[in-house]
Design an enzyme around this catalytic site. Structure first.
Site, PDB file in Angstrom:
ATOM      1  N   ASN A 199       0.851  -1.183   0.000  1.00 43.72           N
ATOM      2  CA  ASN A 199       0.000   0.000   0.000  1.00 43.72           C
ATOM      3  C   ASN A 199       0.893   1.241   0.000  1.00 43.72           C
ATOM      4  O   ASN A 199       2.128   1.141  -0.043  1.00 43.72           O
ATOM      5  CB  ASN A 199      -0.975  -0.008   1.180  1.00 43.72           C
ATOM      6  N   GLU A 202       3.465   1.400   2.924  1.00 43.10           N
ATOM      7  CA  GLU A 202       4.513   0.380   2.775  1.00 43.10           C
ATOM      8  C   GLU A 202       5.465   0.730   1.641  1.00 43.10           C
ATOM      9  O   GLU A 202       6.679   0.534   1.745  1.00 43.10           O
ATOM     10  CB  GLU A 202       3.859  -0.983   2.538  1.00 43.10           C
ATOM     11  N   ASP A 269      -6.883  -7.215   1.644  1.00 38.32           N
ATOM     12  CA  ASP A 269      -7.233  -8.611   1.388  1.00 38.32           C
ATOM     13  C   ASP A 269      -8.129  -8.728   0.164  1.00 38.32           C
ATOM     14  O   ASP A 269      -7.975  -9.640  -0.654  1.00 38.32           O
ATOM     15  CB  ASP A 269      -7.952  -9.206   2.603  1.00 38.32           C
TER      16      ASP A 269
END
Length: 311
Positions: A199, A202, A269
């Site tokens: 993301n 990150e 997810d």
């Protein structure tokens, strides 16, 4: 999507939601008193990815390490009921299954609002024997899978040795392997994966890039793909959609449409599962990114981590 099989490897845990009316402040401390009215449990981490895959009619095979305890029993039961295979889950007696409990207040008795999260995690890292057994279980399943997903939840299952062993086995079998990285991990452990899906936070941490404007990400994104020997890099950018770098270093920005963001839990997810589903079904990288963008957008409109159905 037509019953493709996806091998899901990594950290599994149990998500628990305890909901109630927060009607007054405790006289013992300045905290709300929650009168419990409902309790719900769902698979977390890789369990959530497997549930998302099952909701769009794919077959998930789970490989991870959980405890031989009540939480492990409940998690295995939830995965089985969702349609996932759980014979690749290692049940170990000397390790407890991680549980993440969210205390949820119901504003005006209707609108849920998370008040607090309590994490129960085993402080000890998985043993080398357990990690080796996990890799052996995954290697046996790779040949039957259309695609491999590694989800690193930061609980110690996806070590560098495990990640590299699974990636190498997938490459040898000619399978695409997607990796959802842990926030605080060294991305070098995922070297050689087909797809990495960090993301925004990150990505910034991994590259050292100090500008959060997505329009400035092209150069560091291309460099990260090369440095990690990835086929593709997919960076999820919440309100800015998804940034994709392909094997020819072409950069694509897949925009999102405005949505009412209710809760961002589970968005990563949903994106990982949708990417896997589209690629397993033979879609192009750009098509897969578009499908993943839709899935992530639908997920954030719901409270908690709720699988996005095919419909």
């Amino acid at each position: 999507f037509a019953d493709q099989r996806v091998l899901v490897v990594g950290d599994f845990w149990l998500d628990r939601y305890v909901s109630g009316d927060a009607q007054h402040i405790s006289p013992e401390a300045s905290v709300p008193v929650l009168r419990m009215v409902a309790r719900e449990e769902r698979g977390g981490g890789c369990g959530s990815v497997a549930a998302h895959l099952s909701a769009i009619d794919l077959k998930a095979t789970c490989c991870g390490i959980v405890g031989r305890d009540e939480a492990g029993d409940r998690l295995t039961d939830l995965l089985t009921k969702a349609g996932a295979r759980t014979d690749g889950l290692l049940r170990v007696a000397d390790r407890s299954t991680a549980v993440k409990t969210r205390l949820v207040g119901l504003a005006q008795h209707r609108h849920p609002q998370q008040l607090l999260r309590v994490d129960e995690e085993d402080a000890a890292q998985p043993t080398d024997d357990d990690l080796n057994a996990l890799c052996e279980a995954a290697e046996k399943q790779i040949g039957d899978a259309d695609l491999v997903c590694i989800q690193d939840g930061g609980l110690g299952t996806v070590t560098e040795a495990v990640a590299q062993r699974i990636i190498a086995a997938a490459q040898a079998a000619g399978k695409i392997v997607l990796v959802d990285p842990a926030t605080r991990s060294d991305f070098g452990r995922y070297r050689g994966a087909s797809v990495l899906t960090p993301n925004r936070k990150e990505f910034l941490r991994a590259t050292g890039h100090d500008n959060e404007d997505a329009d400035t990400f092209d150069v560091p994104a291309k460099q990260l793909r090369v440095d990690l020997n990835l086929k593709w890099l997919v960076v999820t950018l919440d309100r800015d959609g998804i940034l994709v770098v392909d094997e020819a270093d072409r950069v694509m920005h897949v925009p999102t449409r405005a949505r009412a963001v209710y809760d961002n839990a589970g968005a990563g997810d949903a994106v990982l599962a949708a990417l896997a589903a589209a690629l397993a079904a033979g879609g192009s990288l750009e098509q897969a990114a578009q499908v993943a963008n839709f899935a992530g957008g639908l997920e954030v409109e719901q409270f908690g981590n709720v699988p996005v159905s095919k419909s």
